[in-house]
Design an enzyme around this catalytic site. Sequence first.
Site, PDB file in Angstrom:
ATOM      1  N   SER A 119       0.821  -1.205   0.000  1.00  0.00           N
ATOM      2  CA  SER A 119       0.000   0.000   0.000  1.00  0.00           C
ATOM      3  C   SER A 119       0.854   1.254   0.000  1.00  0.00           C
ATOM      4  O   SER A 119       0.324   2.348   0.022  1.00  0.00           O
ATOM      5  CB  SER A 119      -0.950  -0.018   1.186  1.00  0.00           C
ATOM      6  OG  SER A 119      -0.304  -0.470   2.336  1.00  0.00           O
ATOM      7  N   HIS A 140      -2.512  -2.947  -6.451  1.00  0.00           N
ATOM      8  CA  HIS A 140      -2.998  -2.563  -5.124  1.00  0.00           C
ATOM      9  C   HIS A 140      -4.530  -2.568  -5.031  1.00  0.00           C
ATOM     10  O   HIS A 140      -5.203  -1.714  -5.609  1.00  0.00           O
ATOM     11  CB  HIS A 140      -2.443  -1.178  -4.758  1.00  0.00           C
ATOM     12  CG  HIS A 140      -2.814  -0.734  -3.386  1.00  0.00           C
ATOM     13  ND1 HIS A 140      -3.077   0.558  -3.043  1.00  0.00           N
ATOM     14  CD2 HIS A 140      -2.975  -1.457  -2.234  1.00  0.00           C
ATOM     15  CE1 HIS A 140      -3.384   0.636  -1.765  1.00  0.00           C
ATOM     16  NE2 HIS A 140      -3.333  -0.570  -1.254  1.00  0.00           N
ATOM     17  N   GLU A 152      -5.383   0.005  -7.942  1.00  0.00           N
ATOM     18  CA  GLU A 152      -4.307   0.864  -8.438  1.00  0.00           C
ATOM     19  C   GLU A 152      -3.257  -0.030  -9.090  1.00  0.00           C
ATOM     20  O   GLU A 152      -2.842  -1.019  -8.481  1.00  0.00           O
ATOM     21  CB  GLU A 152      -3.629   1.607  -7.279  1.00  0.00           C
ATOM     22  CG  GLU A 152      -4.405   2.784  -6.741  1.00  0.00           C
ATOM     23  CD  GLU A 152      -3.681   3.454  -5.574  1.00  0.00           C
ATOM     24  OE1 GLU A 152      -3.476   4.672  -5.636  1.00  0.00           O
ATOM     25  OE2 GLU A 152      -3.329   2.767  -4.593  1.00  0.00           O
TER      26      GLU A 152
END
Length: 291
Positions: A119, A140, A152
């Site tokens: 993250s 992500h 992401e």
Amino acid sequence: MVISQIGVIGAGQMGNGIAHVMALADYDVIIADVSQEHLVSATRKIAQNLDRQVIAKKISKSQREKALEKIKTTVDLGKVAKTDLIIEAVNEDEELKRKIFHSLMPHLDQHTILASNTSSISITRLASCTDRPEKFLGFHFMNPVPIMQLVELIPGIATNQKTFDECKLVVDRLGKTVARSEDFPAFIVNRILIPMINEAIYTLYEGVGSVEAIDTSLKLGANHPMGPLELADFIGLDTCLAIMNVLHEGLADTKYRPCPLLTKYVEAGWLGRKSKRGFYDYRIGDPLPTR
Ligand code: CAA
């Protein structure tokens, strides 16, 4: 290359969510973890979350059964190495992630794409400890994975376009939406979200509002589905602190300094929902604010 087999490393909250959505999208999935106990509880959690989707009529019973059949588990890291795409989803601990990529390398097929669900940690740095930085990227997911629409995708400095495109096709097949982020500390979502949570903790620390007042304010005043302190407990206070530290160190700006109260909660082992205590106490009945 057609991706059909996915390896997931880490059977925690994110790992089991990733396995869940991949299996529902008809990928063959293998989850690896050092602990057999974690694997058993991950499989149980996936079955429960699939049940929620059956009850909500989001999926049929036969989709549930089929998804469960698609998921295998192992304590042998080498067994995930032969898959087409491996997504590492262990704790936000750079040393641990590096160790895992190191142990995988001798067993990997040449075509295998390596990804990290980190993250916040630099994808370029993680990629540089592997033999395939051009086939490495950040993948992500948001928590809870079966519900949240965004993924992401973060190319590192060496990631090639083919790898990005192949991973985008996987996200498309999951029915989720890609946001491409450049590889800078905490990417897009956490660059914005975690400093907001940290600010909410400062607001509590400085006595501006109580836990309840702060959460109610953001829920009713900004239409957030969860208040920032409730969300911090949901994400995990250790993860929030790790992300603030990455931002603070990586961008060298004092505006990212972690709130001392966040550090104190983590030092106490009050990590949020997973340890049953954080800004709320989850041990009995309805969650109660701890301050
Ligand atoms: N698996 C499957 N289904 C799930 C689920 C799971 N893990 N969790 C919840 N659901 C389903 C429920 O079954 C329910 O389905 P229906 O509406 O069809 O009945 C629906 O989701 C809503 O769940 P609940 O009624 O239990 O709870 P809720 O309405 O309070 O919503 C929530 C829960 C979806 C988590 C909502 O509170 C929310 O969106 N919170 C914010 C979450 C968020 O911001 N996540 C991002 C965190 S940041 C991150 O992940 C990045 C990082 O790196 C730290």
